[in-house]
Scaffold this active site. Sequence first.
Site, mmCIF file in Angstrom:
data_model
loop_
_atom_site.group_PDB
_atom_site.id
_atom_site.type_symbol
_atom_site.label_atom_id
_atom_site.label_comp_id
_atom_site.label_asym_id
_atom_site.label_seq_id
_atom_site.Cartn_x
_atom_site.Cartn_y
_atom_site.Cartn_z
ATOM 1 N N ASP B 96 -3.595 3.324 2.342
ATOM 2 C CA ASP B 96 -2.985 2.019 2.587
ATOM 3 C C ASP B 96 -3.874 0.927 1.998
ATOM 4 O OD1 ASP B 96 -1.509 -0.099 3.407
ATOM 5 O OD2 ASP B 96 -1.458 0.428 5.522
ATOM 6 N N HIS B 156 -4.251 -0.821 14.552
ATOM 7 C CA HIS B 156 -3.002 -1.192 15.212
ATOM 8 C C HIS B 156 -2.698 -0.232 16.358
ATOM 9 C CE1 HIS B 156 -1.598 -3.145 11.166
ATOM 10 N NE2 HIS B 156 -2.691 -3.683 11.649
#
Lengths: 58, 500
Positions: B96, B156
Amino acid sequence: MPEQVRRQLPSEPIPQRKEGDDGPRSPDVQPPDTRELLERMRRIDPREARRYRQRSGE
Amino acid sequence: MFFGLETEYGVFVENCTLVDLACAVKAIIESYPYKAFGSWDYSNESPRRDMRGFYVKDLAVDPREEALDRETISRSPDAFEPCNKVLANGGRLYHDHAHPEYSTPECRTLKDLVAHDKAGERIVLMCAKEFSRKAGVMVKVFKNNTDFHGSSYGTHENYLLLRSIPFEAVAEAFIPFLCTRIIFTGAGKVGSELACYKGRKKVRYQLSQRAEHFDSVVGADTQFHRPILNTRDEPHADEHKYRRLHIIAGDANMSQYATALKVGTTAVVVEMLENGWRAPKWLQLANPVKAFHEISMDEEMRWIVELDDGKRMSAIDIQRLYLEAAQKMFPKADGDLKWVLGEWEYVLDMLESNPLGLSDRLDWVAKLQLIEMFKETEGADCDKLKAIDLAYHNVDLNEGLYYALEAKGMTKRIVNDEEIEHAIFHPPTDTRALIRGWLVTHSSSLLKSISWCTANLLVDGKRLKIDMRSLVGADGLPIIEELLNGEFVLERLLKVLPTG
């Protein structure tokens, strides 16, 4: 650093200076945990954070 | 409780520029040395779908990052092509934006969650070591959220939440909670990275790595602008019944205890909302972004914020309000809930009376004590202190400062090494991750693609889709228990699970 933090750090009593004394010396012995951790921190290259660059993530 | 964590790791690769970092990270992920499945089903993902009931037109992008992306692609056109490893433990390792990201499998217990979060550190590190061996360059992996130069990357949290709860109630409950929980979830940071604070205010140490990178209250953005309450609406479950609360306003914790308390307290607020509790209207913060920054940077540890009505209240008292509501709502708590309520109370009491007594539990305290210890004898060179901060997050058990503390028994653990090693290869046995992990381990030759809620297979020339959207929350448990009560083979999986 806030006083609250400083107050709780262990501190050695300052010895009374005697005549002919060179003055206070650092204690020779530190608790083993602290000594090992300090040694480990000393070995860290201070340039590491400066050269650590990342892309922005989420 | 039904939750999971996603962590973007920071990676230092010797002699690698920012432009080339994406390629190096991709190679690191591809170095995963064990069995994994490489095709992710993206059809369920819609990052522009907003919890407030609309699609946002665009997600804001940092122009500096866009320019770097262009340069990277001009050198390596496939640098940002998908790179996935769906793992035997039901988790996902992927590339990512120049970070290796590890998502834990879905978990129902805090112990499983901590074990799989810690397993993620070891998985990313084993990839990095394998890459280092092959490429002949030094690689270091950091579980943190900052490069000290203004770039932040995320950790997250995801919580299953009933869609029937109005968005306003979610926002009113979570904005004050997220801004104030950093008093126990913060990972600690030397200095400040933002120009607006650099000249104006001397920040030597702050609670949170992430807080100062947040500039808005509510929104779907995650990168250029970061909102305290992220509104991305990708439930990965029955969308009529559930939302996925996607929390981006948290730090990566090295401390197992801090991870458990962060996720545990947040899950309790979810449970309270689902049981009808609503945050009092008077609790709303006058300026949440300002409060988030100020709590993080308050070196006097008073953590006072202004409420909407002009009154002032401490972060500890705001957290106590949530705790007392939970104690009232769950008087006969047991299991994880009992642990969370007890530890939440203990930590708030200690933060009020003796915050430094929490160095075995909270990252920001443990790191602060290391830094103070170093400053006492060696002085306060800013670069050196930042390097110590960074070293705290090094996930190598032989190099990281957090792991030096752990080796000396100076950290409170939730799981032991055996449980972490087990989590590298084994999913939790009470969530749909069990099915995902089983398919990766036993039927990868039949798999075409997989995701959090689907598995697409080609069986005897016939396309089959296993739909796992219903296997979440309390609804999923009976089906998973039924699967576990018989032979775990593909034919039976296809009979028991919804397929299309």
